[in-house]
Design a protein around this motif. Sequence first.
Motif, PDB file in Angstrom:
ATOM      1  N   ARG A   1      35.500  38.167  29.540  1.00 35.87           N
ATOM      2  CA  ARG A   1      35.299  39.512  29.093  1.00 35.87           C
ATOM      3  C   ARG A   1      36.242  40.409  28.402  1.00 35.87           C
ATOM      4  NH1 ARG A   1      29.860  41.763  32.397  1.00 35.87           N
ATOM      5  NH2 ARG A   1      28.853  39.738  31.861  1.00 35.87           N
ATOM      6  N   ASN A   2      37.576  39.723  28.555  1.00 30.79           N
ATOM      7  CA  ASN A   2      38.750  40.615  28.262  1.00 30.79           C
ATOM      8  C   ASN A   2      39.040  41.807  29.021  1.00 30.79           C
ATOM      9  OD1 ASN A   2      39.661  38.987  26.101  1.00 30.79           O
ATOM     10  ND2 ASN A   2      37.961  39.747  24.844  1.00 30.79           N
ATOM     11  N   ARG A   3      38.637  41.638  30.260  1.00 34.22           N
ATOM     12  CA  ARG A   3      38.498  42.904  31.091  1.00 34.22           C
ATOM     13  C   ARG A   3      39.725  42.849  32.130  1.00 34.22           C
ATOM     14  NH1 ARG A   3      33.329  44.148  34.427  1.00 34.22           N
ATOM     15  NH2 ARG A   3      34.832  45.565  35.418  1.00 34.22           N
ATOM     16  N   ALA A   4      40.533  43.751  32.148  1.00 35.85           N
ATOM     17  CA  ALA A   4      41.684  43.812  33.208  1.00 35.85           C
ATOM     18  C   ALA A   4      41.044  44.967  34.062  1.00 35.85           C
ATOM     19  CB  ALA A   4      42.866  44.272  32.589  1.00 35.85           C
ATOM     20  N   ALA A   5      40.248  44.370  35.161  1.00 33.60           N
ATOM     21  CA  ALA A   5      39.460  45.439  35.810  1.00 33.60           C
ATOM     22  C   ALA A   5      40.278  45.896  36.891  1.00 33.60           C
ATOM     23  CB  ALA A   5      38.226  44.630  36.464  1.00 33.60           C
ATOM     24  N   ASP A   6      40.133  47.018  37.427  1.00 38.71           N
ATOM     25  CA  ASP A   6      40.835  47.806  38.390  1.00 38.71           C
ATOM     26  C   ASP A   6      40.393  47.207  39.891  1.00 38.71           C
ATOM     27  OD1 ASP A   6      42.771  49.426  39.496  1.00 38.71           O
ATOM     28  OD2 ASP A   6      41.006  51.278  39.473  1.00 38.71           O
ATOM     29  N   VAL A   7      40.771  46.129  40.165  1.00 38.49           N
ATOM     30  CA  VAL A   7      40.137  45.255  41.347  1.00 38.49           C
ATOM     31  C   VAL A   7      41.391  45.017  42.324  1.00 38.49           C
ATOM     32  CG1 VAL A   7      38.219  44.454  40.277  1.00 38.49           C
ATOM     33  CG2 VAL A   7      39.998  43.016  40.416  1.00 38.49           C
ATOM     34  N   LEU A   8      42.799  45.210  41.811  1.00 36.53           N
ATOM     35  CA  LEU A   8      43.854  44.801  42.626  1.00 36.53           C
ATOM     36  C   LEU A   8      44.697  46.212  42.547  1.00 36.53           C
ATOM     37  CD1 LEU A   8      44.688  41.138  41.342  1.00 36.53           C
ATOM     38  CD2 LEU A   8      43.266  41.804  43.308  1.00 36.53           C
ATOM     39  N   ARG A   9      44.878  46.662  43.678  1.00 38.65           N
ATOM     40  CA  ARG A   9      45.779  47.912  43.632  1.00 38.65           C
ATOM     41  C   ARG A   9      46.850  47.763  44.794  1.00 38.65           C
ATOM     42  NH1 ARG A   9      40.852  48.947  43.031  1.00 38.65           N
ATOM     43  NH2 ARG A   9      40.628  49.491  45.491  1.00 38.65           N
ATOM     44  N   TRP A  10      47.951  48.497  44.577  1.00 39.36           N
ATOM     45  CA  TRP A  10      49.052  48.438  45.418  1.00 39.36           C
ATOM     46  C   TRP A  10      49.469  49.782  45.679  1.00 39.36           C
ATOM     47  CZ3 TRP A  10      54.274  49.580  45.334  1.00 39.36           C
ATOM     48  CH2 TRP A  10      55.218  48.931  46.361  1.00 39.36           C
ATOM     49  N   ARG A  11      49.905  50.091  47.044  1.00 40.79           N
ATOM     50  CA  ARG A  11      50.254  51.063  47.572  1.00 40.79           C
ATOM     51  C   ARG A  11      51.491  50.950  48.320  1.00 40.79           C
ATOM     52  NH1 ARG A  11      46.189  54.409  51.201  1.00 40.79           N
ATOM     53  NH2 ARG A  11      47.053  53.020  52.736  1.00 40.79           N
ATOM     54  N   SER A  12      52.525  51.749  47.930  1.00 45.66           N
ATOM     55  CA  SER A  12      53.879  51.682  48.585  1.00 45.66           C
ATOM     56  C   SER A  12      54.055  52.235  49.932  1.00 45.66           C
ATOM     57  CB  SER A  12      55.020  52.465  47.576  1.00 45.66           C
ATOM     58  OG  SER A  12      56.095  52.433  48.139  1.00 45.66           O
ATOM     59  N   GLU A  13      54.902  51.492  50.642  1.00 48.30           N
ATOM     60  CA  GLU A  13      54.996  52.368  52.153  1.00 48.30           C
ATOM     61  C   GLU A  13      55.845  53.612  51.831  1.00 48.30           C
ATOM     62  OE1 GLU A  13      56.578  49.740  54.943  1.00 48.30           O
ATOM     63  OE2 GLU A  13      55.184  48.259  54.836  1.00 48.30           O
ATOM     64  N   LYS A  14      55.885  54.684  52.805  1.00 51.80           N
ATOM     65  CA  LYS A  14      56.569  55.896  52.682  1.00 51.80           C
ATOM     66  C   LYS A  14      58.001  55.808  53.456  1.00 51.80           C
ATOM     67  CE  LYS A  14      53.055  57.294  50.422  1.00 51.80           C
ATOM     68  NZ  LYS A  14      53.102  57.297  49.013  1.00 51.80           N
ATOM     69  N   ASP A  15      58.105  54.940  54.295  1.00 54.21           N
ATOM     70  CA  ASP A  15      59.342  54.892  54.899  1.00 54.21           C
ATOM     71  C   ASP A  15      60.433  54.812  54.016  1.00 54.21           C
ATOM     72  OD1 ASP A  15      57.991  55.246  57.029  1.00 54.21           O
ATOM     73  OD2 ASP A  15      58.221  53.117  58.007  1.00 54.21           O
ATOM     74  N   CYS A  16      61.882  55.490  54.380  1.00 52.42           N
ATOM     75  CA  CYS A  16      62.891  55.219  53.219  1.00 52.42           C
ATOM     76  C   CYS A  16      63.269  53.836  53.496  1.00 52.42           C
ATOM     77  CB  CYS A  16      64.023  56.119  53.768  1.00 52.42           C
ATOM     78  SG  CYS A  16      65.341  56.010  52.833  1.00 52.42           S
ATOM     79  N   GLY A  17      63.676  53.106  52.266  1.00 44.01           N
ATOM     80  CA  GLY A  17      64.155  51.732  52.238  1.00 44.01           C
ATOM     81  C   GLY A  17      63.099  50.956  52.191  1.00 44.01           C
ATOM     82  N   ARG A  18      61.680  51.194  52.237  1.00 39.24           N
ATOM     83  CA  ARG A  18      60.537  50.240  52.109  1.00 39.24           C
ATOM     84  C   ARG A  18      59.775  50.433  51.079  1.00 39.24           C
ATOM     85  NH1 ARG A  18      60.065  46.033  55.241  1.00 39.24           N
ATOM     86  NH2 ARG A  18      57.702  46.354  55.553  1.00 39.24           N
ATOM     87  N   GLU A  19      60.415  51.131  49.882  1.00 37.81           N
ATOM     88  CA  GLU A  19      59.325  51.631  48.953  1.00 37.81           C
ATOM     89  C   GLU A  19      59.021  50.071  48.062  1.00 37.81           C
ATOM     90  OE1 GLU A  19      62.361  52.749  49.469  1.00 37.81           O
ATOM     91  OE2 GLU A  19      62.089  54.723  49.936  1.00 37.81           O
ATOM     92  N   ARG A  20      59.678  49.125  48.368  1.00 39.75           N
ATOM     93  CA  ARG A  20      59.415  47.914  47.309  1.00 39.75           C
ATOM     94  C   ARG A  20      58.197  47.219  48.264  1.00 39.75           C
ATOM     95  NH1 ARG A  20      62.987  44.370  47.347  1.00 39.75           N
ATOM     96  NH2 ARG A  20      64.146  45.210  48.904  1.00 39.75           N
ATOM     97  N   PHE A  21      57.744  47.561  49.415  1.00 34.26           N
ATOM     98  CA  PHE A  21      56.783  46.991  50.221  1.00 34.26           C
ATOM     99  C   PHE A  21      55.799  47.912  50.448  1.00 34.26           C
ATOM    100  CE2 PHE A  21      60.766  44.943  51.114  1.00 34.26           C
ATOM    101  CZ  PHE A  21      60.403  43.527  51.099  1.00 34.26           C
ATOM    102  N   GLY A  22      54.441  47.326  50.452  1.00 37.09           N
ATOM    103  CA  GLY A  22      53.481  48.157  50.828  1.00 37.09           C
ATOM    104  C   GLY A  22      52.004  47.258  50.769  1.00 37.09           C
ATOM    105  N   THR A  23      50.915  48.053  50.760  1.00 32.66           N
ATOM    106  CA  THR A  23      49.556  47.458  50.960  1.00 32.66           C
ATOM    107  C   THR A  23      48.947  46.834  49.720  1.00 32.66           C
ATOM    108  OG1 THR A  23      49.512  48.601  52.904  1.00 32.66           O
ATOM    109  CG2 THR A  23      47.443  47.727  51.968  1.00 32.66           C
ATOM    110  N   LEU A  24      48.398  45.762  49.518  1.00 31.63           N
ATOM    111  CA  LEU A  24      47.450  45.213  48.493  1.00 31.63           C
ATOM    112  C   LEU A  24      46.168  45.505  48.812  1.00 31.63           C
ATOM    113  CD1 LEU A  24      47.431  43.883  45.863  1.00 31.63           C
ATOM    114  CD2 LEU A  24      47.510  41.638  46.829  1.00 31.63           C
ATOM    115  N   PHE A  25      45.265  46.189  47.943  1.00 31.51           N
ATOM    116  CA  PHE A  25      43.793  46.273  48.105  1.00 31.51           C
ATOM    117  C   PHE A  25      43.170  45.496  47.170  1.00 31.51           C
ATOM    118  CE2 PHE A  25      46.109  50.012  49.531  1.00 31.51           C
ATOM    119  CZ  PHE A  25      45.509  50.529  50.724  1.00 31.51           C
ATOM    120  N   VAL A  26      41.984  44.823  47.679  1.00 32.49           N
ATOM    121  CA  VAL A  26      41.335  43.783  46.845  1.00 32.49           C
ATOM    122  C   VAL A  26      40.003  44.320  46.994  1.00 32.49           C
ATOM    123  CG1 VAL A  26      40.597  41.508  46.215  1.00 32.49           C
ATOM    124  CG2 VAL A  26      42.918  41.989  47.075  1.00 32.49           C
ATOM    125  N   ASP A  27      39.195  44.691  46.036  1.00 32.63           N
ATOM    126  CA  ASP A  27      37.765  45.081  46.092  1.00 32.63           C
ATOM    127  C   ASP A  27      37.026  44.030  46.400  1.00 32.63           C
ATOM    128  OD1 ASP A  27      38.552  47.686  45.405  1.00 32.63           O
ATOM    129  OD2 ASP A  27      37.960  47.596  43.397  1.00 32.63           O
TER     130      ASP A  27
END
Length: 315
Positions: free
Chosen positions: A233-259
């Motif tokens: 359907r040519n849909r890049a749906a907003d079903v995968l989202r990523w949130r960065s960690e807040k700790d200093c030096g950990r900005e490249r790591f985070g949580t992946l959310f899957v609907d």
Amino acid sequence: MADTGGLLLRWLSEQGAGSLSDVKQGMWWLAAKHSQDIEPGAPGRWLRDAVSLAHMDIDWRNRRWCAAPPVLTRLPQARGLAVLSGSRTAAFDARVTQAGQDGLLELFQVPSARPPRDIPLPPSIIIQFDDEAGLASWAAELGVSYTPCFALQGAALLPPLNPGAPTSAPEFGKPLEYYDLERGEYQPVPRPQGEGLYRLKRRDSKRVCQILRDGQWYETSHEQGVYLALETRNRAADVLRWRSEKDCGRERFGTLFVDWGYPLPDLHRRVTVMCCGLAPRINAQAKNLAYDNVPHAVAAKIAQSLGQHLGENDE
């Protein structure tokens, strides 16, 4: 049901392999001894989580399973932590316990949280180490395979979406279900409703998924089919989202959310789970699964492999 997950894994490990129908019956018997409130879909969810945790492998099409061999792998940039996955026979558990008592490395049993009406998962064995050479040597002494970091290695090898093998159209007049991408569930339909993901029963009574795209029917799995349907359907749906960690030096790591309604395929899910060694957290209110300690590069590879745009979650 405090130790049900561990008992189930022990039973599967000693069995080694078998049919899905038999293992589900055994799971119901053991779970019912501890609780009468297990939901009907709980065995299936347990099996998928066990695959994600690399305790077993399942051939869903042929309804067969086998225990996975024990493997020790580092968690990505997790401050000297590794996870021991795979089967756990009584003999192997005894060796692990003795190794922990010898004090060469520090072992922790960490549970994955699950709702009360689900079957508990076996606790993950997390290992703290100081240097990688010592970790690899310990794995060799224990008799298990050592992989430097499965999550990073596996993410680099994730394949692009593939429709699968061509197949015939569903038999006319037989029960047919169409996957509603908006609702995230199958709906009965009298006939094909155009391109998309369908579920049906074959003549041998096996339930299978097929996708119709560009006028051709293809065999697929449910998880692959969902993302193939989004791609169709040519849909890049907003079903995968990523949130960065807040700790200093950990900005490249985070949580992946899957609907909910857009489950990751087995390999993608295993790569993601092996970032922290625990099954995903279930967010009932937000209706998603949360995978922790996922590097942004791994999350991006997963989204790319599934033909999706990786959104950002700033909540």
